[in-house]
Scaffold this active site. Structure first.
Site, short mmCIF file in Angstrom:
data_model
loop_
_atom_site.label_atom_id
_atom_site.label_comp_id
_atom_site.label_asym_id
_atom_site.label_seq_id
_atom_site.Cartn_x
_atom_site.Cartn_y
_atom_site.Cartn_z
N LYS A 64 -1.01 -3.27 2.06
CA LYS A 64 -2.20 -2.61 2.55
C LYS A 64 -3.11 -2.13 1.41
O LYS A 64 -4.27 -1.79 1.62
CB LYS A 64 -1.81 -1.39 3.39
CG LYS A 64 -0.92 -1.69 4.56
CD LYS A 64 -0.53 -0.36 5.25
CE LYS A 64 0.54 -0.59 6.27
NZ LYS A 64 1.07 0.69 6.79
N GLY A 65 -2.55 -2.04 0.22
CA GLY A 65 -3.24 -1.34 -0.88
C GLY A 65 -4.62 -1.85 -1.23
O GLY A 65 -5.42 -1.11 -1.80
N GLU A 120 -5.60 -7.70 -5.41
CA GLU A 120 -4.45 -6.78 -5.43
C GLU A 120 -4.90 -5.41 -5.93
O GLU A 120 -5.82 -5.31 -6.75
CB GLU A 120 -3.37 -7.39 -6.35
CG GLU A 120 -2.19 -6.51 -6.67
CD GLU A 120 -1.26 -6.24 -5.50
OE1 GLU A 120 -1.76 -5.82 -4.44
OE2 GLU A 120 -0.04 -6.40 -5.66
N ASP A 121 -4.26 -4.35 -5.43
CA ASP A 121 -4.63 -3.01 -5.90
C ASP A 121 -4.11 -2.74 -7.31
O ASP A 121 -4.88 -2.41 -8.21
CB ASP A 121 -4.11 -1.93 -4.91
CG ASP A 121 -2.60 -2.04 -4.61
OD1 ASP A 121 -1.94 -2.99 -5.09
OD2 ASP A 121 -2.09 -1.16 -3.89
N ASP A 124 1.63 -4.10 -11.71
CA ASP A 124 2.59 -3.17 -12.33
C ASP A 124 3.60 -4.00 -13.14
O ASP A 124 3.30 -4.44 -14.24
CB ASP A 124 3.23 -2.36 -11.19
CG ASP A 124 4.14 -1.25 -11.67
OD1 ASP A 124 3.99 -0.79 -12.80
OD2 ASP A 124 5.01 -0.81 -10.87
N LYS A 152 -1.28 -1.78 -14.97
CA LYS A 152 -0.39 -0.95 -15.80
C LYS A 152 0.29 -1.89 -16.79
O LYS A 152 1.45 -2.29 -16.59
CB LYS A 152 0.69 -0.30 -14.93
CG LYS A 152 0.21 0.74 -13.96
CD LYS A 152 1.44 1.35 -13.28
CE LYS A 152 1.09 2.17 -12.08
NZ LYS A 152 2.29 2.62 -11.35
N PHE A 173 2.32 7.46 -11.33
CA PHE A 173 2.22 7.02 -9.95
C PHE A 173 0.82 7.32 -9.41
O PHE A 173 0.39 8.46 -9.34
CB PHE A 173 3.31 7.64 -9.07
CG PHE A 173 3.53 6.81 -7.85
CD1 PHE A 173 4.43 5.76 -7.87
CD2 PHE A 173 2.79 7.04 -6.70
CE1 PHE A 173 4.59 4.95 -6.75
CE2 PHE A 173 2.95 6.23 -5.58
CZ PHE A 173 3.85 5.19 -5.61
N ASP A 180 -1.28 4.18 -1.77
CA ASP A 180 -0.49 5.22 -1.11
C ASP A 180 0.71 5.69 -1.92
O ASP A 180 1.16 5.04 -2.85
CB ASP A 180 0.05 4.69 0.23
CG ASP A 180 1.19 3.70 0.01
OD1 ASP A 180 1.02 2.79 -0.81
OD2 ASP A 180 2.26 3.86 0.64
N ARG A 186 -4.13 7.37 1.12
CA ARG A 186 -4.99 6.18 1.06
C ARG A 186 -6.46 6.56 1.25
O ARG A 186 -7.36 5.85 0.83
CB ARG A 186 -4.60 5.17 2.14
CG ARG A 186 -3.24 4.52 1.94
CD ARG A 186 -3.07 3.33 2.88
NE ARG A 186 -1.70 2.89 3.03
CZ ARG A 186 -1.07 2.05 2.21
NH1 ARG A 186 -1.69 1.57 1.17
NH2 ARG A 186 0.18 1.70 2.43
P1 IMP Z 1 4.74 -5.12 -9.14
O1 IMP Z 1 5.48 -6.22 -8.47
O2 IMP Z 1 5.68 -4.20 -9.86
O3 IMP Z 1 3.61 -5.59 -10.02
O4 IMP Z 1 4.23 -4.22 -7.97
C1 IMP Z 1 2.97 -4.16 -7.53
C2 IMP Z 1 2.91 -3.34 -6.26
O5 IMP Z 1 3.66 -2.13 -6.35
C3 IMP Z 1 1.49 -2.91 -6.02
O6 IMP Z 1 0.83 -3.82 -5.22
C4 IMP Z 1 1.65 -1.60 -5.31
O7 IMP Z 1 1.80 -1.83 -3.93
C5 IMP Z 1 2.94 -1.05 -5.81
N1 IMP Z 1 2.68 -0.06 -6.87
C6 IMP Z 1 2.87 -0.19 -8.19
N2 IMP Z 1 2.50 0.91 -8.85
C7 IMP Z 1 2.05 1.77 -7.91
C8 IMP Z 1 1.50 3.10 -7.98
O8 IMP Z 1 1.35 3.71 -9.04
N3 IMP Z 1 1.12 3.65 -6.80
C9 IMP Z 1 1.26 3.02 -5.60
N4 IMP Z 1 1.75 1.79 -5.50
C10 IMP Z 1 2.16 1.16 -6.64
MG MG Z 2 0.49 -3.53 -3.15
#
Ligand code: IMP
Ligand code: MG
Length: 201
Positions: A64-65, A120-121, A124, A152, A173, A180, A186
């Site tokens: 949803k992000g 994508e939001d 990470d 990040k 975070f 969220d 959100r």
């Molecule tokens: P990745 O697979 O670790 O790159 O994860 C990415 C997903 O983790 C993002 O699309 C977010 O949904 C969630 N995510 C990562 N960091 C945060 C954060 O700081 N706040 C909220 N959601 C996060």
């Molecule tokens: Mg996400």
């Protein structure tokens, strides 16, 4: 403790503190104001408009992000766009992602021969996007790129870069602007970082 589990625990801890009516202190810090976000979104839209000029792009939002970001971005795009959404779930525990993803809601239409831009939001560890990109590449799009509002960089576990990045951030975070913590925050117009005991210097 891995830094991934640290972030997730910050979210859980924040909720605990919120539920305690005696805790009146602020546990989040403003990271990016609405104006800073707008500037980043406009800069992204300019690059996308120029790179895709004369083409028809399918924006694939990861719910949803992405929903607030995508809604703002699309209104600055003056190229031909269509939109579709997916919902993904990572396998593994709440704190440690295994890196595998499951597609809970898939795309509505074929992407074969299309120019596809994933929206994508937050980028990470990179696990979600690297798996999802591989998954879509099997469907033979004409091109496949990734646009992330927040990156990040320091937390990457796999070698993965987005083609378009709005804002680069340190660990922490993040909530607000569609993003969220356990489905909350959100609705905040700005982007905040959760703070709490020992979470930030
Ligand atoms: P990745 O697979 O670790 O790159 O994860 C990415 C997903 O983790 C993002 O699309 C977010 O949904 C969630 N995510 C990562 N960091 C945060 C954060 O700081 N706040 C909220 N959601 C996060
Ligand atoms: Mg996400």
């Amino acid at each position: 403790m891995t830094s991934a589990s640290f972030s997730r625990i910050m979210c859980a801890k924040h909720e605990e503190l919120q539920n305690d009516k005696n805790m009146g202190r602020e546990q989040k810090r403003l990271l990016f104001s609405r104006e800073e976000i707008d500037n980043a979104v406009i800069a992204l839209s300019k690059k996308i408009n120029s790179d895709y000029r004369g083409r028809n792009v399918l924006l694939v939002g990861i719910l949803k992000g992405c929903f607030v970001f995508l809604a703002d971005l699309i209104r600055h795009l003056d190229i031909e766009v269509t939109v579709d959404f997916v919902i993904l779930r990572s396998y593994g525990s709440a704190t440690v992602s295994s890196g595998e993803i499951e597609v809970i809601k898939d795309l509505h239409e074929s992407i074969e021969g299309k120019d596809v831009l994933i929206i994508e939001d937050i980028l990470d560890t990179g696990l979600t996007l690297s798996h999802f990109k591989e998954h879509l590449l099997l469907r033979d799009p004409r091109s496949l790129k990734v646009c992330a509002l927040l990156d990040k960089k320091a937390r990457r576990k796999v070698d993965f870069e987005a083609d378009y990045v709005g804002l680069t951030i340190e660990d922490g975070f993040i909530v607000g602007y569609g993003i969220d913590c356990d489905e909350r925050y959100r609705n905040l117009p700005d982007i905040w970082v959760l703070t709490g005991e020992g979470s930030e210097a």
